[in-house]
Motif scaffolding. Structure first.
Motif, PDB file in Angstrom:
ATOM      1  N   LEU A   1     -15.487 -35.649   3.472  1.00 48.33           N
ATOM      2  CA  LEU A   1     -14.211 -35.065   3.039  1.00 48.33           C
ATOM      3  C   LEU A   1     -13.439 -36.026   2.144  1.00 48.33           C
ATOM      4  O   LEU A   1     -12.830 -35.607   1.160  1.00 48.33           O
ATOM      5  CB  LEU A   1     -13.373 -34.674   4.258  1.00 48.33           C
ATOM      6  CG  LEU A   1     -13.947 -33.527   5.094  1.00 48.33           C
ATOM      7  CD1 LEU A   1     -13.060 -33.229   6.289  1.00 48.33           C
ATOM      8  CD2 LEU A   1     -14.101 -32.262   4.253  1.00 48.33           C
ATOM      9  N   LYS A   2     -13.506 -37.332   2.482  1.00 47.28           N
ATOM     10  CA  LYS A   2     -12.812 -38.313   1.633  1.00 47.28           C
ATOM     11  C   LYS A   2     -13.431 -38.344   0.246  1.00 47.28           C
ATOM     12  O   LYS A   2     -12.721 -38.476  -0.763  1.00 47.28           O
ATOM     13  CB  LYS A   2     -12.874 -39.699   2.278  1.00 47.28           C
ATOM     14  CG  LYS A   2     -11.876 -39.865   3.413  1.00 47.28           C
ATOM     15  CD  LYS A   2     -12.070 -41.177   4.138  1.00 47.28           C
ATOM     16  CE  LYS A   2     -11.125 -41.264   5.323  1.00 47.28           C
ATOM     17  NZ  LYS A   2     -11.470 -42.353   6.229  1.00 47.28           N
ATOM     18  N   MET A   3     -14.756 -38.245   0.183  1.00 47.78           N
ATOM     19  CA  MET A   3     -15.428 -38.215  -1.130  1.00 47.78           C
ATOM     20  C   MET A   3     -14.978 -36.981  -1.914  1.00 47.78           C
ATOM     21  O   MET A   3     -14.765 -37.033  -3.120  1.00 47.78           O
ATOM     22  CB  MET A   3     -16.954 -38.172  -0.950  1.00 47.78           C
ATOM     23  CG  MET A   3     -17.550 -39.501  -0.522  1.00 47.78           C
ATOM     24  SD  MET A   3     -19.303 -39.388  -0.119  1.00 47.78           S
ATOM     25  CE  MET A   3     -20.028 -39.278  -1.740  1.00 47.78           C
ATOM     26  N   LEU A   4     -14.839 -35.870  -1.197  1.00 45.63           N
ATOM     27  CA  LEU A   4     -14.438 -34.612  -1.848  1.00 45.63           C
ATOM     28  C   LEU A   4     -12.997 -34.687  -2.351  1.00 45.63           C
ATOM     29  O   LEU A   4     -12.720 -34.412  -3.523  1.00 45.63           O
ATOM     30  CB  LEU A   4     -14.590 -33.456  -0.849  1.00 45.63           C
ATOM     31  CG  LEU A   4     -14.118 -32.086  -1.310  1.00 45.63           C
ATOM     32  CD1 LEU A   4     -15.038 -31.556  -2.397  1.00 45.63           C
ATOM     33  CD2 LEU A   4     -14.079 -31.108  -0.147  1.00 45.63           C
ATOM     34  N   PHE A   5     -12.092 -35.088  -1.457  1.00 44.92           N
ATOM     35  CA  PHE A   5     -10.676 -35.115  -1.831  1.00 44.92           C
ATOM     36  C   PHE A   5     -10.387 -36.212  -2.857  1.00 44.92           C
ATOM     37  O   PHE A   5      -9.435 -36.111  -3.624  1.00 44.92           O
ATOM     38  CB  PHE A   5      -9.786 -35.339  -0.597  1.00 44.92           C
ATOM     39  CG  PHE A   5      -9.924 -34.256   0.448  1.00 44.92           C
ATOM     40  CD1 PHE A   5     -10.191 -32.937   0.079  1.00 44.92           C
ATOM     41  CD2 PHE A   5      -9.808 -34.548   1.808  1.00 44.92           C
ATOM     42  CE1 PHE A   5     -10.327 -31.944   1.048  1.00 44.92           C
ATOM     43  CE2 PHE A   5      -9.939 -33.555   2.773  1.00 44.92           C
ATOM     44  CZ  PHE A   5     -10.207 -32.255   2.382  1.00 44.92           C
ATOM     45  N   GLY A   6     -11.232 -37.248  -2.840  1.00 46.34           N
ATOM     46  CA  GLY A   6     -11.024 -38.359  -3.766  1.00 46.34           C
ATOM     47  C   GLY A   6     -11.242 -37.968  -5.206  1.00 46.34           C
ATOM     48  O   GLY A   6     -10.620 -38.512  -6.113  1.00 46.34           O
ATOM     49  N   ASP A   7     -12.138 -37.000  -5.438  1.00 48.29           N
ATOM     50  CA  ASP A   7     -12.392 -36.541  -6.807  1.00 48.29           C
ATOM     51  C   ASP A   7     -11.461 -35.355  -7.084  1.00 48.29           C
ATOM     52  O   ASP A   7     -11.855 -34.192  -7.020  1.00 48.29           O
ATOM     53  CB  ASP A   7     -13.865 -36.134  -6.940  1.00 48.29           C
ATOM     54  CG  ASP A   7     -14.267 -35.923  -8.387  1.00 48.29           C
ATOM     55  OD1 ASP A   7     -13.362 -35.797  -9.242  1.00 48.29           O
ATOM     56  OD2 ASP A   7     -15.472 -35.889  -8.666  1.00 48.29           O
ATOM     57  N   THR A   8     -10.208 -35.691  -7.367  1.00 51.38           N
ATOM     58  CA  THR A   8      -9.155 -34.662  -7.431  1.00 51.38           C
ATOM     59  C   THR A   8      -9.467 -33.561  -8.446  1.00 51.38           C
ATOM     60  O   THR A   8      -9.281 -32.380  -8.152  1.00 51.38           O
ATOM     61  CB  THR A   8      -7.806 -35.323  -7.793  1.00 51.38           C
ATOM     62  OG1 THR A   8      -7.650 -36.474  -6.979  1.00 51.38           O
ATOM     63  CG2 THR A   8      -6.650 -34.391  -7.557  1.00 51.38           C
ATOM     64  N   ALA A   9      -9.945 -33.950  -9.620  1.00 55.64           N
ATOM     65  CA  ALA A   9     -10.166 -32.952 -10.680  1.00 55.64           C
ATOM     66  C   ALA A   9     -11.189 -31.912 -10.231  1.00 55.64           C
ATOM     67  O   ALA A   9     -10.955 -30.699 -10.353  1.00 55.64           O
ATOM     68  CB  ALA A   9     -10.626 -33.647 -11.945  1.00 55.64           C
ATOM     69  N   LYS A  10     -12.298 -32.392  -9.702  1.00 56.44           N
ATOM     70  CA  LYS A  10     -13.345 -31.438  -9.294  1.00 56.44           C
ATOM     71  C   LYS A  10     -12.906 -30.630  -8.074  1.00 56.44           C
ATOM     72  O   LYS A  10     -13.206 -29.436  -7.969  1.00 56.44           O
ATOM     73  CB  LYS A  10     -14.650 -32.183  -9.016  1.00 56.44           C
ATOM     74  CG  LYS A  10     -15.309 -32.669 -10.275  1.00 56.44           C
ATOM     75  CD  LYS A  10     -16.799 -32.771 -10.151  1.00 56.44           C
ATOM     76  CE  LYS A  10     -17.405 -33.096 -11.494  1.00 56.44           C
ATOM     77  NZ  LYS A  10     -16.788 -34.250 -12.175  1.00 56.44           N
ATOM     78  N   TYR A  11     -12.196 -31.296  -7.178  1.00 55.92           N
ATOM     79  CA  TYR A  11     -11.713 -30.603  -5.984  1.00 55.92           C
ATOM     80  C   TYR A  11     -10.794 -29.435  -6.390  1.00 55.92           C
ATOM     81  O   TYR A  11     -10.957 -28.305  -5.924  1.00 55.92           O
ATOM     82  CB  TYR A  11     -10.972 -31.602  -5.089  1.00 55.92           C
ATOM     83  CG  TYR A  11     -10.307 -30.993  -3.879  1.00 55.92           C
ATOM     84  CD1 TYR A  11     -11.059 -30.378  -2.893  1.00 55.92           C
ATOM     85  CD2 TYR A  11      -8.927 -31.026  -3.734  1.00 55.92           C
ATOM     86  CE1 TYR A  11     -10.457 -29.817  -1.792  1.00 55.92           C
ATOM     87  CE2 TYR A  11      -8.315 -30.476  -2.624  1.00 55.92           C
ATOM     88  CZ  TYR A  11      -9.076 -29.873  -1.658  1.00 55.92           C
ATOM     89  OH  TYR A  11      -8.474 -29.305  -0.564  1.00 55.92           O
ATOM     90  N   LEU A  12      -9.868 -29.722  -7.302  1.00 55.31           N
ATOM     91  CA  LEU A  12      -8.942 -28.672  -7.738  1.00 55.31           C
ATOM     92  C   LEU A  12      -9.677 -27.566  -8.492  1.00 55.31           C
ATOM     93  O   LEU A  12      -9.367 -26.383  -8.342  1.00 55.31           O
ATOM     94  CB  LEU A  12      -7.831 -29.266  -8.616  1.00 55.31           C
ATOM     95  CG  LEU A  12      -6.831 -30.163  -7.885  1.00 55.31           C
ATOM     96  CD1 LEU A  12      -5.786 -30.702  -8.846  1.00 55.31           C
ATOM     97  CD2 LEU A  12      -6.151 -29.412  -6.739  1.00 55.31           C
ATOM     98  N   MET A  13     -10.669 -27.953  -9.285  1.00 63.63           N
ATOM     99  CA  MET A  13     -11.446 -26.952 -10.023  1.00 63.63           C
ATOM    100  C   MET A  13     -12.196 -26.029  -9.060  1.00 63.63           C
ATOM    101  O   MET A  13     -12.236 -24.813  -9.252  1.00 63.63           O
ATOM    102  CB  MET A  13     -12.422 -27.667 -10.961  1.00 63.63           C
ATOM    103  CG  MET A  13     -13.211 -26.736 -11.851  1.00 63.63           C
ATOM    104  SD  MET A  13     -12.150 -25.786 -12.937  1.00 63.63           S
ATOM    105  CE  MET A  13     -12.234 -26.739 -14.399  1.00 63.63           C
ATOM    106  N   LEU A  14     -12.773 -26.632  -8.027  1.00 69.05           N
ATOM    107  CA  LEU A  14     -13.486 -25.835  -7.007  1.00 69.05           C
ATOM    108  C   LEU A  14     -12.523 -24.872  -6.321  1.00 69.05           C
ATOM    109  O   LEU A  14     -12.823 -23.682  -6.142  1.00 69.05           O
ATOM    110  CB  LEU A  14     -14.121 -26.759  -5.972  1.00 69.05           C
ATOM    111  CG  LEU A  14     -15.413 -27.463  -6.391  1.00 69.05           C
ATOM    112  CD1 LEU A  14     -15.723 -28.615  -5.455  1.00 69.05           C
ATOM    113  CD2 LEU A  14     -16.571 -26.478  -6.387  1.00 69.05           C
ATOM    114  N   ILE A  15     -11.362 -25.399  -5.941  1.00 68.27           N
ATOM    115  CA  ILE A  15     -10.362 -24.576  -5.244  1.00 68.27           C
ATOM    116  C   ILE A  15      -9.926 -23.429  -6.166  1.00 68.27           C
ATOM    117  O   ILE A  15      -9.805 -22.278  -5.728  1.00 68.27           O
ATOM    118  CB  ILE A  15      -9.132 -25.440  -4.856  1.00 68.27           C
ATOM    119  CG1 ILE A  15      -9.530 -26.512  -3.850  1.00 68.27           C
ATOM    120  CG2 ILE A  15      -7.999 -24.576  -4.316  1.00 68.27           C
ATOM    121  CD1 ILE A  15      -9.900 -26.018  -2.506  1.00 68.27           C
ATOM    122  N   LEU A  16      -9.713 -23.770  -7.433  1.00 66.70           N
ATOM    123  CA  LEU A  16      -9.243 -22.768  -8.395  1.00 66.70           C
ATOM    124  C   LEU A  16     -10.263 -21.632  -8.538  1.00 66.70           C
ATOM    125  O   LEU A  16      -9.908 -20.452  -8.531  1.00 66.70           O
ATOM    126  CB  LEU A  16      -9.004 -23.444  -9.751  1.00 66.70           C
ATOM    127  CG  LEU A  16      -8.100 -22.703 -10.719  1.00 66.70           C
ATOM    128  CD1 LEU A  16      -6.677 -22.642 -10.192  1.00 66.70           C
ATOM    129  CD2 LEU A  16      -8.114 -23.383 -12.085  1.00 66.70           C
TER     130      LEU A  16
END
Lengths: 386, 248
Positions: free
Chosen positions: A6-21
């Motif tokens: 989860l830290k690896m996921l949340f750490g990559d903010t741009a990709k995390y937000l893109m996935l969420i979007l």
């Protein structure tokens, strides 16, 4: 390890937000469009909801409630003659034009009911008395008509106000609650005979016969009896189900099969799915590729394929749940606006969020599988080769 | 499988390689990279594998680490025959017994140093809080005790490699595998990292095997194995008082 994932996921903010979007849009399009479609289908059966008779008898060629193929007046008596029928009353249902005091015209759904029994009258009155419908030139209007039939936009019509239906005066004696009609016109109740006066004359005027079963008979039995005895088509009036004898179900299927509505909404739902797959799978795969060196290092350090797969599944499903939650919240905001403005139609049964969740989890599984495929092919020795 | 090594082996041989052959590719493009290698690495020593590019150093290191299977030959690490074990058991063995240091550090950039260092413990199933506490101890040992909350990208190359050393040691492995640990560092940081190897990594009962091109660090080795064309051409002890001479 799952915390690390989860830290690896949340750490990559741009990709995390893109996935969420991506998953937000997918959820929103699927849930919102499905709900508007269901709302629209509910509106097609509004007359059945607003005229709550347990049995509807119509011409044998009629397939849905908004289709008018008038019966002869004598058909009321024929239905009454069926042993299992407790009562049967005439019903007029048709679209008419109202001339407002301002001189403009509006479309209404005119309902004419039996004045003695008032069978088919609105279920919930907001203002006025149902019995006043027996007074001359009187009507009961629904809450939508309060705004729609007002003289001036922004004002309201109230009990005692007058308008014209085909040049004949109609005085409002009551206001009731009713579901919006498919055509968008408000519902106006009057007596059967007066409805015929408001309507341009034709040879046959009876839209339907509404009836109820005698005690000891089920509605389905009575429907069968009426069909067999009179040759007319009879339907039960229950909620949407799989029965071919339910008028609402028959009406909804008619619209599904004979209009482009499901194709239009279905296309948008499919677009939502494609958007979800395209954005989420592509972004998640890019995320895995970007981290493949680190995942390879974890593998070299002794993390098993199973552990790495679990990390990817947790990452994919976390963005899935968050994206789904936000998408559903967006749909709820849309629903609040729709319900406040009374349009577009909106009805979200529990099936819709469950369906949307299943689609989102499918997309996440697909994204996770892509990542798992890539990671499982990555040999830990490759990490030494830069 | 025997994961508990024989104490006799512990005292002497950390790694024993016998007749290692490894080829890549098929048909006409098949290339034999390792051609029957025999090599022993002892507990308590730092052994360096040196040789020209493409001579098979990294492949040999991968086989020692159990991340690559040899086509032929035996691989014994602290008495455990890796070549006889199932893949899943080798993975578990690596997690418990081997620490890795990579040329490009391979620290996860989105988590802080303490979390990076705790990764080997997390792999073994240690609770995160306990793992992080131990990681902070190791970071202090490599001189980065006050930087535990920094992300790797906030550190210099030398500091990142020190974090990587802490990560390689946090679970107290008996074998440390290093691939070009100073290649990405300048002379000063390279020396600092090697001094850390001498003071922190080198220990009785633990072997450190380093693949390197960097002749500046040869003096830190106890023994140097020189490779050429897939074979060990010479293994010799290092006289710490003068720079080692290598046959090229």
């Amino acid at each position: 390890m799952l915390g690390l994932a989860l830290k690896m996921l949340f750490g990559d903010t741009a990709k995390y937000l893109m996935l969420i979007l991506g998953l937000f849009f997918a959820t929103f399009l699927i849930a919102q469009q499905s709900s508007v479609f269901c709302g629209l289908m509910m509106w097609t059966t509004a007359t059945l909801t607003n005229v709550p008779a347990p049995i509807w008898v119509v011409d044998e060629k009629v397939e849905q409630v908004n289709e008018t193929n008038p019966l002869r007046d004598t058909d009321v008596a024929r239905v009454r003659s069926v042993d299992s029928v407790e009562w049967a009353m005439p019903l007029y249902s048709g679209i008419q034009r109202v001339r407002l005091q301002s001189g403009s015209f509006k479309i209404i759904q005119l309902i004419g009911i039996d004045p003695t029994t008032l069978a088919g009258a609105p279920v919930k009155m907001i203002e006025g008395r149902l019995e006043d419908l027996r007074l001359p030139n009187t009507v009961i209007i629904d809450d939508l008509a309060v705004k729609r039939l007002a003289k001036v936009r922004g004002q309201t019509i109230k009990v005692g106000d007058v308008f014209e239906i085909n040049d004949i005066e109609a005085r409002v004696v009551g206001i009731c609650e009713a579901m919006n009609s498919f055509t968008g016109g408000p519902y106006v109740w009057t007596t059967y005979e007066r409805a015929l006066q408001y309507t341009p004359a034709s040879r046959k005027m009876l839209s339907a016969v509404i009836a109820a079963p005698r005690a000891g008979f089920t509605e389905e039995q009575v429907v069968e009896d009426i069909r067999r005895t009179t040759g007319l088509k009879a339907f039960v009036n229950k909620s949407f189900n799989s029965s071919p004898h339910d008028f609402g179900t028959s009406t909804i299927w008619w619209y599904v099969k004979n209009t482009g509505i499901p194709i239009s909404f279905g296309t948008t739902v499919i677009v939502g799915f494609i958007v979800g797959v395209a954005i989420s799978c592509q972004t998640f795969y890019a995320f895995v590729l970007e981290n493949i060196k680190h995942l390879g290092a974890l593998k070299a350090m002794g993390a098993s394929n199973g552990k790495l797969c679990l990390m990817l599944i947790v990452q994919a499903f976390t963005v899935g749940i968050v994206g789904f939650g936000l998408g559903l919240a967006g749909t709820t905001l849309f629903a609040m606006g729709a319900l406040k403005n009374e349009q577009p139609p909106f009805y979200m049964s529990w099936h819709i969020p469950v369906f949307a969740l299943a689609v989102i989890l499918f997309i996440c599984s697909l994204a996770a599988l892509l990542g798992i495929w890539r990671v499982s092919r990555f040999e830990p020795a490759m990490v030494f080769r830069g | 499988m025997t994961s508990n090594p024989d104490p006799v082996h512990l005292a002497n041989h950390a790694v024993r390689l016998s007749g290692i052959v490894k080829s890549f590719g098929d048909g006409n493009s098949r290339l034999t990279v390792l051609k029957g290698i025999d090599l022993d690495a002892r507990s308590g020593e730092i052994m360096m594998l040196v040789g020209p590019s493409g001579c098979g150093k990294t492949t040999l290191l991968s086989i020692m680490a159990g991340t690559l299977h040899a086509d032929q030959g035996g691989v014994e690490v602290f008495g455990t025959r890796l070549d006889k074990m199932k893949s899943a058991h080798v993975t578990k063995f690596r997690a418990q017994n081997i620490g890795f240091i990579f040329q490009s550090f391979n620290l996860i950039p989105t988590i802080n140093c303490a979390e990076n260092v705790s990764v080997p413990l997390l792999i073994q199933g240690t609770p995160a809080r306990k793992a992080e506490a131990r990681a902070k101890e190791l970071l202090a040992a490599v001189g980065l005790g006050d930087r535990w909350h920094h992300r790797p990208t906030q550190l210099s190359g030398g500091q990142q490699q020190r974090v990587a050393i802490a990560r390689a040691l946090v679970h107290e492995p008996r074998l440390i595998i290093c691939d070009e640990p100073t290649a990405s560092l300048d002379a000063k940081n390279g020396t600092m990292v090697m001094e850390l190897f001498d003071t922190v990594a080198k220990a009785p009962g633990r072997a450190v095997i380093i693949v390197t091109h960097d002749n500046r660090i040869f003096s830190h080795a106890d023994r140097i194995a020189q490779m050429d064309d897939g074979q060990i051409v010479e293994v010799h002890d290092v006289d710490k008082s003068r720079p080692p001479e290598l046959h090229h």
